[in-house]
Design an enzyme around this catalytic site. Structure first.
Site, PDB file in Angstrom:
ATOM      1  N   SER A   1       0.444   9.299   5.253  1.00  0.00           N
ATOM      2  CA  SER A   1       0.230   8.204   6.203  1.00  0.00           C
ATOM      3  C   SER A   1       1.350   7.170   6.106  1.00  0.00           C
ATOM      4  O   SER A   1       1.855   6.684   7.123  1.00  0.00           O
ATOM      5  CB  SER A   1      -1.119   7.533   5.933  1.00  0.00           C
ATOM      6  OG  SER A   1      -1.372   6.553   6.908  1.00  0.00           O
TER       7      SER A   1
ATOM      8  N   GLN B   1       0.799  -1.227   0.000  1.00  0.00           N
ATOM      9  CA  GLN B   1       0.000   0.000   0.000  1.00  0.00           C
ATOM     10  C   GLN B   1       0.836   1.283   0.000  1.00  0.00           C
ATOM     11  O   GLN B   1       0.511   2.244  -0.692  1.00  0.00           O
ATOM     12  CB  GLN B   1      -0.918  -0.024   1.222  1.00  0.00           C
ATOM     13  CG  GLN B   1      -2.073   0.920   1.126  1.00  0.00           C
ATOM     14  CD  GLN B   1      -3.074   0.719   2.246  1.00  0.00           C
ATOM     15  OE1 GLN B   1      -3.801   1.623   2.570  1.00  0.00           O
ATOM     16  NE2 GLN B   1      -3.114  -0.447   2.843  1.00  0.00           N
TER      17      GLN B   1
ATOM     18  N   SER C   1      -3.945   5.137  12.034  1.00  0.00           N
ATOM     19  CA  SER C   1      -4.611   4.213  11.130  1.00  0.00           C
ATOM     20  C   SER C   1      -4.116   4.507   9.719  1.00  0.00           C
ATOM     21  O   SER C   1      -4.045   5.679   9.310  1.00  0.00           O
ATOM     22  CB  SER C   1      -6.133   4.388  11.207  1.00  0.00           C
ATOM     23  OG  SER C   1      -6.776   3.368  10.472  1.00  0.00           O
ATOM     24  N   GLU C   2      -3.757   3.453   8.986  1.00  0.00           N
ATOM     25  CA  GLU C   2      -3.067   3.630   7.706  1.00  0.00           C
ATOM     26  C   GLU C   2      -3.864   4.472   6.708  1.00  0.00           C
ATOM     27  O   GLU C   2      -3.304   5.094   5.810  1.00  0.00           O
ATOM     28  CB  GLU C   2      -2.752   2.266   7.074  1.00  0.00           C
ATOM     29  CG  GLU C   2      -4.000   1.485   6.651  1.00  0.00           C
ATOM     30  CD  GLU C   2      -3.662   0.069   6.180  1.00  0.00           C
ATOM     31  OE1 GLU C   2      -2.577  -0.419   6.484  1.00  0.00           O
ATOM     32  OE2 GLU C   2      -4.521  -0.539   5.510  1.00  0.00           O
ATOM     33  N   ASN C   3      -5.203   4.477   6.861  1.00  0.00           N
ATOM     34  CA  ASN C   3      -6.021   5.231   5.923  1.00  0.00           C
ATOM     35  C   ASN C   3      -6.125   6.712   6.272  1.00  0.00           C
ATOM     36  O   ASN C   3      -7.024   7.395   5.788  1.00  0.00           O
ATOM     37  CB  ASN C   3      -7.416   4.599   5.807  1.00  0.00           C
ATOM     38  CG  ASN C   3      -8.091   4.410   7.141  1.00  0.00           C
ATOM     39  OD1 ASN C   3      -7.465   3.975   8.101  1.00  0.00           O
ATOM     40  ND2 ASN C   3      -9.357   4.741   7.218  1.00  0.00           N
TER      41      ASN C   3
END
Lengths: 227, 219
Positions: free
Chosen positions: B95, A103, B53-55
């Site tokens: 992030s 990601q 949080s990665e998002n």
């Protein structure tokens, strides 16, 4: 007078061609430009490459495009989700190419494209299957993998508000991939809930400057709770 | 009956509580999907902890009650969460720069296998029929200053998940600093696995026997 607003989704997607690479913002359901994707389904372009974090679930959005056999390749970090059966069926049948990207590398490669960089060296993935066959380099005692930018013909982004110059404000964690994809699309098309008069968006809160945005279409979100 | 029957294994909640004890106030922490998420329940509510949080969230709070669910405010597992006072949002580039750039102090993840030198395998079982998915695991593994793995050392069939060499596909090399398990806490590194603490009624010899790897006591 410059006004990047178009009235319909169909108008927003004008010129989308077969074989296009399309970036689609969103993480899970948050920040997914659902109406723009519906527009791509209706528009008919095929042989598409989809660049997105996930590969859709259920029968809507990216999953609908895949289910309709319109997607040749998916570049994403996490295609396996509850209800991602269209992806699974096409992938298992060998009808869909998958480029699985960690990601953070996905984000960095999108940023590289939007920033005009020729490539990046990233530590993520070094020594793993996802870096097999890729050039590596030791820099300052640490190992890195050479990764190339991910370009897109079209970026489809969901934001919260815009003005007619294309300045964008996002809402909570629906921001996710929006700002970096807006920079990477040759044509960036944004759906927003509201278009405010020029000068009324607080310039200190603008996340995406209008220079990265080509077309805006307003999709009122009637379904959202007032909270 | 063997000595194994008297071993005071930690259950999942005890394990989450044990991990939480090693997270200092002020730490920037990423808790992985699944069991690691439970660690948040045991952080001192009077202290300031920064959950990432990665998002694109720092200062993530617990799940909302049903009336306050907002689907623009979700965690990495796509579940609704809240934002604490002082929390903020940012895009995916920032992030993952927080991870890769070494700004996250601690991440807690699960694993399929971990090697005594800290190699991590937690994204793929290697099953050729499985749909591969990696998400942010590889970025977190190499990016966080300390990577804690929270897992049972033994599978249900008694196989050790702590191994000399991982046989599952790797997530990262030499990245895990410590394992928190039902049987104890083990530090990992270039010098191998060192047992920091064991649960009651467990001996080093027995732990070696169960895992089949070379273990020494930490100094």
């Amino acid at each position: 007078m410059i006004d990047k607003q178009v009235r319909t989704v169909a108008e927003a997607l004008e010129g989308l061609q077969d074989g296009a690479a399309i970036m689609i913002s969103g993480f899970g359901e948050a920040g997914v430009p659902a109406e723009l994707i519906d527009g791509v389904v209706a528009q008919g372009a095929c042989d598409l490459t989809i660049i997105s974090n996930n590969a859709g679930t259920g029968d809507v959005g990216i999953a609908a495009l895949i289910g309709a056999g319109r997607v040749r390749k998916v570049i994403c970090s996490y295609p396996r989700m509850v209800g991602s059966r269209h992806f699974e069926e096409r992938y298992r049948a060998g009808e869909l190419e998958l480029e699985l990207v960690p990601q953070g590398n996905l984000a960095a490669r999108i940023q590289a494209a939007g920033s005009g960089l020729g490539a990046i060296f990233t530590p993520t993935g070094y020594g793993t299957k996802l870096a097999e066959g890729k050039e590596t380099r030791e820099i300052d005692g640490r190992q890195y993998v050479l990764e190339y930018p991910i370009q897109a013909d079209v970026a489809l982004v969901k934001a919260y508000k815009a003005d007619r110059w294309g300045n964008l404000v996002y809402r909570k964690a629906a921001r996710n991939f929006g700002p970096i994809m807006a920079m990477a699309g040759k044509t960036t098309i944004v759906q927003v809930e509201d278009i405010d008069p020029l000068g009324t968006l607080d310039p200190e809160t603008v996340v995406t400057p209008g220079i990265f945005v080509d077309r805006i279409v307003r999709i009122a979100d009637a379904g959202k709770a007032a909270a | 009956m063997s000595a194994a029957d008297t071993i005071q294994r930690l259950d999942k909640q005890q394990l989450a509580r044990r991990v939480a004890r090693d997270i200092p106030e002020g730490a920037y922490v990423n808790l992985g999907i699944g069991l690691p998420t439970q660690v948040a329940n045991y952080l001192d509510t009077a202290g300031d902890y920064f959950l990432h949080s990665e998002n694109g969230i720092l200062g993530m709070g617990p799940a909302p009650d049903e009336d306050h669910i907002d689907w623009d405010l979700i965690n990495a597992g796509k579940q609704p969460v809240t934002l604490l006072n002082g929390g903020c949002f940012f895009h995916h580039g920032d992030s993952f720069s927080m991870m890769r750039g070494g700004h996250i102090d601690i991440c807690v993840m699960g694993a399929y296998q971990v090697s005594t030198r800290g190699d991590l395998a937690n994204w793929h079982t290697g099953d050729p029929d499985a749909i591969p998915a990696v998400g942010g695991a590889m970025d977190l593994a190499i990016g966080a200053k300390q990577v804690f793995v929270m897992m049972n050392l033994l599978t249900k069939t008694g196989e050790s998940k702590l191994v000399e060499h991982c046989t599952y596909p790797l997530t990262g090399l030499g990245c895990v600093s410590r394992i928190y398990s039902e049987l104890g806490v083990i530090d990992l590194g270039p010098d191998g696995a060192k047992v920091v603490e064991m649960v009651d009624n467990l001996t080093l010899e027995h732990l070696r026997e169960m895992t089949g790897v070379d273990l020494t006591m930490a100094q």
